[in-house]
Motif scaffolding. Structure first.
Motif, PDB file in Angstrom:
ATOM      1  N   LEU A   1      35.966 -23.125 -22.885  1.00 37.43           N
ATOM      2  CA  LEU A   1      35.671 -21.748 -22.466  1.00 37.43           C
ATOM      3  C   LEU A   1      34.711 -21.060 -23.433  1.00 37.43           C
ATOM      4  CD1 LEU A   1      36.371 -19.601 -20.336  1.00 37.43           C
ATOM      5  CD2 LEU A   1      38.216 -18.825 -21.850  1.00 37.43           C
ATOM      6  N   ALA A   2      34.694 -21.516 -24.682  1.00 40.48           N
ATOM      7  CA  ALA A   2      33.799 -20.919 -25.676  1.00 40.48           C
ATOM      8  C   ALA A   2      32.324 -21.194 -25.356  1.00 40.48           C
ATOM      9  CB  ALA A   2      34.156 -21.438 -27.059  1.00 40.48           C
TER      10      ALA A   2
ATOM     11  N   ASP B   1      40.249 -10.222 -13.688  1.00 43.56           N
ATOM     12  CA  ASP B   1      40.972 -11.246 -12.925  1.00 43.56           C
ATOM     13  C   ASP B   1      41.301 -12.456 -13.787  1.00 43.56           C
ATOM     14  OD1 ASP B   1      40.798  -9.552 -10.750  1.00 43.56           O
ATOM     15  OD2 ASP B   1      39.027 -10.564  -9.906  1.00 43.56           O
ATOM     16  N   MET B   2      40.417 -12.803 -14.680  1.00 46.87           N
ATOM     17  CA  MET B   2      40.652 -13.953 -15.580  1.00 46.87           C
ATOM     18  C   MET B   2      41.841 -13.677 -16.505  1.00 46.87           C
ATOM     19  SD  MET B   2      36.873 -15.189 -16.799  1.00 46.87           S
ATOM     20  CE  MET B   2      37.612 -16.220 -18.037  1.00 46.87           C
ATOM     21  N   GLU B   3      41.969 -12.430 -16.945  1.00 41.18           N
ATOM     22  CA  GLU B   3      43.048 -12.111 -17.873  1.00 41.18           C
ATOM     23  C   GLU B   3      44.420 -12.315 -17.247  1.00 41.18           C
ATOM     24  OE1 GLU B   3      44.231  -8.427 -20.889  1.00 41.18           O
ATOM     25  OE2 GLU B   3      42.784  -8.143 -19.255  1.00 41.18           O
TER      26      GLU B   3
ATOM     27  N   LYS C   1      41.684 -14.112 -26.508  1.00 40.81           N
ATOM     28  CA  LYS C   1      40.763 -13.523 -27.477  1.00 40.81           C
ATOM     29  C   LYS C   1      39.333 -13.528 -26.953  1.00 40.81           C
ATOM     30  CE  LYS C   1      43.411 -14.634 -31.642  1.00 40.81           C
ATOM     31  NZ  LYS C   1      43.405 -15.380 -32.926  1.00 40.81           N
ATOM     32  N   LEU C   2      38.928 -14.612 -26.323  1.00 39.86           N
ATOM     33  CA  LEU C   2      37.559 -14.711 -25.793  1.00 39.86           C
ATOM     34  C   LEU C   2      37.338 -13.706 -24.664  1.00 39.86           C
ATOM     35  CD1 LEU C   2      37.139 -18.602 -25.740  1.00 39.86           C
ATOM     36  CD2 LEU C   2      36.097 -16.988 -27.349  1.00 39.86           C
ATOM     37  N   ILE C   3      38.359 -13.519 -23.814  1.00 41.51           N
ATOM     38  CA  ILE C   3      38.226 -12.582 -22.688  1.00 41.51           C
ATOM     39  C   ILE C   3      38.156 -11.151 -23.200  1.00 41.51           C
ATOM     40  CG2 ILE C   3      39.365 -11.709 -20.630  1.00 41.51           C
ATOM     41  CD1 ILE C   3      40.526 -14.523 -20.234  1.00 41.51           C
TER      42      ILE C   3
END
Length: 402
Positions: free
Chosen positions: A361-362, A376-378, A391-393
């Protein structure tokens, strides 16, 4: 030639003849064919002597007849040789000294007093006088020697030689090595294999164990591909097909057959398709074929939308997925397309690939996604329990709040 010079030459010639032949003529008996006592020419010499006539010393004036030369060797060479001659006004005298003997150029006769240019010259190599005329004739051009050596070059010598060697191979004659690949035994000639393959050349020309063995076991080589390449060494022909191209390429790389490797790479370049470009790309990378790898990679990036719909994409390992996601050359409409492709790949084997989700995902540029898509991803079950993904989101959502 001036008159004075010509007169001097004639008298000098007569003087030399008198010196050489005067004494001999006095000792010869009278010849019965002498015409008269005062005859100027001496007929004592028969015609067999070449038809030459010599002067009779008895018929000459006393001042000249008394100059017969005595041919006796002196004990030492005097400084000069005086020679009595006629009056100085008639014939010039020449003095022979040690200096003139050691330097012959001092004996050169001076030019005529009247300054006339001397007509007769010493003949040069480029011109000569004919014996019966005064005309100058140039020598003919020397004939060039014909070459004694000739060389013959057969046009098809190498082809005929290798055909004969191929015949020996088929009849297993004069073979000095056997290649063992799996259950197959392939007889061959060391000379032929070394002349075509750098791998065999290094094996047979160095002090290694295989150089002395009659049987050599080939590890990691497909038997049919090895037999095809051995035949290629004799004939120079090789059949390339889709079902054997990878085996031929891998075996040719081991045997260091550069021409075969190049031919196989060109064949695979023509076979590139969205359904096989990823496999060809990975295979080229494993074999070290940089040109083929570059072409296959560019093809994958150009047709990425079609590539992710094929089975090859779902079967890629995580390392290959990471290389694709890190590329800046993808031909895609938006970053959401890459994220959806990643989620599809993870769900294909969720248990094994879920642990790699945060690392992959990084490589996706989340700030380029829409805020609603990030929300929506969260709430997605794949990211909700993964702290690194959360953390990335959150970092991407903060980018939109700035």
């Amino acid at each position: 030639m001036s008159g004075s010079r010509r007169e001097f030459d004639v008298k000098q010639l007569l003087k030399l003849r008198w010196r050489w032949f005067g004494q001999q003529q006095q000792q010869l008996p009278p010849h019965p064919n002498v015409g008269r006592e005062g005859d100027f020419w001496d007929r004592r010499y028969p015609a067999a002597a070449g038809g030459r006539k010599f002067l009779n010393a008895s018929s000459l004036p006393p001042s000249l007849a008394s100059r017969g030369s005595q041919r006796s060797k002196p004990q030492g060479l005097p400084d000069s040789f005086p020679r009595p001659m006629a009056a100085t006004s008639e014939v010039p005298t020449l003095q022979f000294t040690r200096e003139t003997i050691q330097n012959p150029h001092l004996l050169e006769v001076p030019d005529a007093e009247d300054g006339a240019v001397e007509e007769d010259k010493v003949p040069t190599p480029s011109a000569c006088r004919t014996p019966h005329s005064g005309e100058t004739r140039l020598p003919s051009r020397p004939m060039e020697p014909c070459p004694s050596d000739e060389f013959f070059q057969a046009l098809n010598h190498a082809e005929q030689t290798f055909k004969k060697m191929e015949n020996y191979l088929r009849h297993k004659q004069l073979c000095d090595v056997v290649l063992v690949a799996g259950d197959r035994r392939i007889p061959a000639h060391r000379l032929v294999l070394s002349s075509v393959s750098d791998y065999f050349a290094a094996m047979f020309t160095n002090d290694v164990r295989e150089a002395r063995q009659e049987e050599i076991k080939m590890e990691g080589v497909e038997p049919n591909a090895l037999w095809a390449l051995v035949q290629y060494a004799y004939t120079g022909r090789l059949e390339l097909k889709e079902d054997n191209i990878e085996c031929l390429l891998s075996t040719a790389c081991i045997l260091q057959l550069s021409q075969v490797v190049e031919a196989c790479c060109k064949f695979l370049m023509k076979q590139l398709h969205p359904s096989n470009c990823l496999g060809i790309r990975s295979f080229a990378d494993a074999q070290g074929c940089t040109d083929l790898h570059k072409v296959a990679h560019n093809y994958t990036m150009e047709h990425f939308m079609e590539v992710i719909r094929n089975q090859e994409f779902l079967l890629l390992p995580a390392t290959e997925i990471a290389k694709l996601l890190a590329s800046d050359d993808m031909n895609i409409p938006s970053e959401e397309t890459i994220l959806n492709a990643l989620l599809t790949w993870v769900q294909h084997d969720l248990e094994q690939r879920k642990k790699d989700l945060s690392k992959l995902l990084a490589y996706i540029r989340l700030p380029l996604l829409a805020p609603q898509f990030l929300a929506d991803m969260e709430n997605n079950v794949l990211f909700r329990d993964d702290i690194e993904c959360q953390k990335l989101i959150m970092e991407a959502m903060k980018y939109h709040l700035l």
